[in-house]
Design a protein around this motif. Sequence first.
Motif, PDB file in Angstrom:
ATOM      1  N   GLU A   1      -3.372   3.605  -2.792  1.00 24.69           N
ATOM      2  CA  GLU A   1      -4.000   4.915  -2.994  1.00 24.69           C
ATOM      3  C   GLU A   1      -3.559   5.446  -4.345  1.00 24.69           C
ATOM      4  O   GLU A   1      -2.363   5.642  -4.583  1.00 24.69           O
ATOM      5  N   LEU A   2      -4.527   5.692  -5.230  1.00 26.72           N
ATOM      6  CA  LEU A   2      -4.233   6.090  -6.604  1.00 26.72           C
ATOM      7  C   LEU A   2      -4.802   7.481  -6.878  1.00 26.72           C
ATOM      8  O   LEU A   2      -5.975   7.741  -6.564  1.00 26.72           O
ATOM      9  N   PRO A   3      -4.009   8.383  -7.474  1.00 25.35           N
ATOM     10  CA  PRO A   3      -4.553   9.694  -7.876  1.00 25.35           C
ATOM     11  C   PRO A   3      -5.525   9.507  -9.035  1.00 25.35           C
ATOM     12  O   PRO A   3      -5.287   8.713  -9.945  1.00 25.35           O
ATOM     13  N   VAL A   4      -6.621  10.233  -9.000  1.00 24.70           N
ATOM     14  CA  VAL A   4      -7.662  10.049 -10.007  1.00 24.70           C
ATOM     15  C   VAL A   4      -7.539  11.036 -11.151  1.00 24.70           C
ATOM     16  O   VAL A   4      -8.325  10.964 -12.104  1.00 24.70           O
ATOM     17  N   ARG A   5      -6.580  11.965 -11.074  1.00 24.20           N
ATOM     18  CA  ARG A   5      -6.388  12.918 -12.164  1.00 24.20           C
ATOM     19  C   ARG A   5      -5.210  12.476 -13.009  1.00 24.20           C
ATOM     20  O   ARG A   5      -4.115  12.255 -12.496  1.00 24.20           O
TER      21      ARG A   5
ATOM     22  N   PHE B   1       1.529   2.356  -2.052  1.00 24.23           N
ATOM     23  CA  PHE B   1       1.137   0.955  -1.960  1.00 24.23           C
ATOM     24  C   PHE B   1       1.738   0.353  -0.704  1.00 24.23           C
ATOM     25  O   PHE B   1       2.927   0.559  -0.411  1.00 24.23           O
ATOM     26  N   VAL B   2       0.914  -0.381   0.043  1.00 24.99           N
ATOM     27  CA  VAL B   2       1.357  -1.068   1.263  1.00 24.99           C
ATOM     28  C   VAL B   2       0.743  -2.459   1.256  1.00 24.99           C
ATOM     29  O   VAL B   2      -0.453  -2.619   0.964  1.00 24.99           O
ATOM     30  N   ALA B   3       1.530  -3.472   1.600  1.00 26.07           N
ATOM     31  CA  ALA B   3       1.036  -4.842   1.695  1.00 26.07           C
ATOM     32  C   ALA B   3       1.796  -5.557   2.800  1.00 26.07           C
ATOM     33  O   ALA B   3       3.016  -5.422   2.914  1.00 26.07           O
ATOM     34  N   GLY B   4       1.062  -6.310   3.634  1.00 25.46           N
ATOM     35  CA  GLY B   4       1.720  -7.059   4.690  1.00 25.46           C
ATOM     36  C   GLY B   4       0.728  -7.531   5.727  1.00 25.46           C
ATOM     37  O   GLY B   4      -0.459  -7.180   5.721  1.00 25.46           O
ATOM     38  N   ALA B   5       1.232  -8.358   6.643  1.00 28.31           N
ATOM     39  CA  ALA B   5       0.403  -8.890   7.727  1.00 28.31           C
ATOM     40  C   ALA B   5       0.376  -7.895   8.875  1.00 28.31           C
ATOM     41  O   ALA B   5       1.382  -7.248   9.177  1.00 28.31           O
ATOM     42  N   GLU B   6      -0.787  -7.802   9.525  1.00 26.69           N
ATOM     43  CA  GLU B   6      -0.942  -6.897  10.671  1.00 26.69           C
ATOM     44  C   GLU B   6      -2.014  -7.459  11.592  1.00 26.69           C
ATOM     45  O   GLU B   6      -2.899  -8.226  11.162  1.00 26.69           O
ATOM     46  N   PRO B   7      -1.947  -7.139  12.890  1.00 29.62           N
ATOM     47  CA  PRO B   7      -2.926  -7.700  13.836  1.00 29.62           C
ATOM     48  C   PRO B   7      -4.321  -7.123  13.609  1.00 29.62           C
ATOM     49  O   PRO B   7      -4.485  -5.962  13.259  1.00 29.62           O
ATOM     50  N   ASP B   8      -5.321  -7.991  13.813  1.00 31.44           N
ATOM     51  CA  ASP B   8      -6.707  -7.570  13.723  1.00 31.44           C
ATOM     52  C   ASP B   8      -7.232  -7.214  15.113  1.00 31.44           C
ATOM     53  O   ASP B   8      -6.559  -7.396  16.124  1.00 31.44           O
TER      54      ASP B   8
END
Length: 399
Positions: free
Chosen positions: A389-393, A370-377
């Motif tokens: 990103e989550l494992p589906v199994r 998990f990542v959250a934060g401000a970043e340049p566009d």
Amino acid sequence: MLTSIRPDRDAVALAVSGLLGGLLLWLLGLHTQGGHSSLGPWVTLVPLTAMAAAELLRRNAPRTALTVGVLALVADQFTWGNLATILMFTDVMYAAVLYGTPAAARRLPVATLLITVASTIGFLAWFRKPEALLIGLVIGLVSFVPALTGVSVRSHRAAAESARLAAAQTARLAEMDRTQAVIAERARMARELHDMVANHLSAVAIHSTAALSIDDPETSRNALKVIRENSVEGLAEMRRLIGLLREGGQDEVPAAAPTLAALDTLIEQTNTNGASGGLVCSLEDSREPGADPLPTPVELAAYRIVQESLTNALKHAAPGPVVVRLGQAGELLTVEVTSAFGSRAGPTAPGSGAGLVGMRERVALLGGTFVAGAEPDGDGTKIWRVRAELPVREREMRE
């Protein structure tokens, strides 16, 4: 210090009863040596008294007691002899193994066995009569058998103590597991409650503030409509949570947990709630159509991450697009929500940071990132990006 060497009640009782029993045998003229000793009968009382004194030390000083007992037993063989002295020696030997050091408990049975065997062979070679075997038998009964009995009792006590410690440790581990389970359940309930209610209450707070600050009947009517819709949906979510927590109730079966199929409704609701703040929400789903359904925990976690991200955008994002992207590559489901970073005019809702904590906990429980934060566009502005990103199994998820 004086208390540690004071004899216990059992030692005093054994010493007194042994001494009195020996005196009674002496008064009755019952001796073990048959009167062949050249010393007077009264000398028999000296080893008897010494052995009784050794009994007082049987538990607090077993090594000293055994030393005194051996000397008293040897001395008794040069007197008329007393059966009580021999019997008390067997108890001293037993106590030396039971209460002595682990080294003494290992060595004394071996030493007494060797003494028994050597004595038997020695007397048999000396007397050259089969009756000499009886002497070895008596020596074994007096020394080796008590030592062996002490080893057996000591082993049983050690096993019982180990079992008690193991039971206590198991109880402590069970209590720790129970406490951790309660804490984990409370955290899960807090995440569910926050994710279900925060979105609706944020919309209610923003639109009620707008209705109070803008004196326009049409604006107030639209705000009240949004407030009512979010209030009704929030109550429905609360009833669902209460239904999940209720045990043995007569209510209907609670509704199923939300899935990614309900994102269209969530996007539409966010557009309605964020229209006054200039937010335009859209969904980009790059997953292959007709793919296998995802496990329920993954569906719920992904939905809650999107829901909380949209709630944060509704409370904090600057006017502009809010894009929800879903993708699946191999065994990883990617959830990404971007919004314009900055402040905006008009009413906003305060934040506590609990939403980001809850999203991070959900992803961690499934073994994802998990990542959250401000970043340049790309155009020189800044965006706020939430990516999970989550494992589906299910077999790869953490318990």
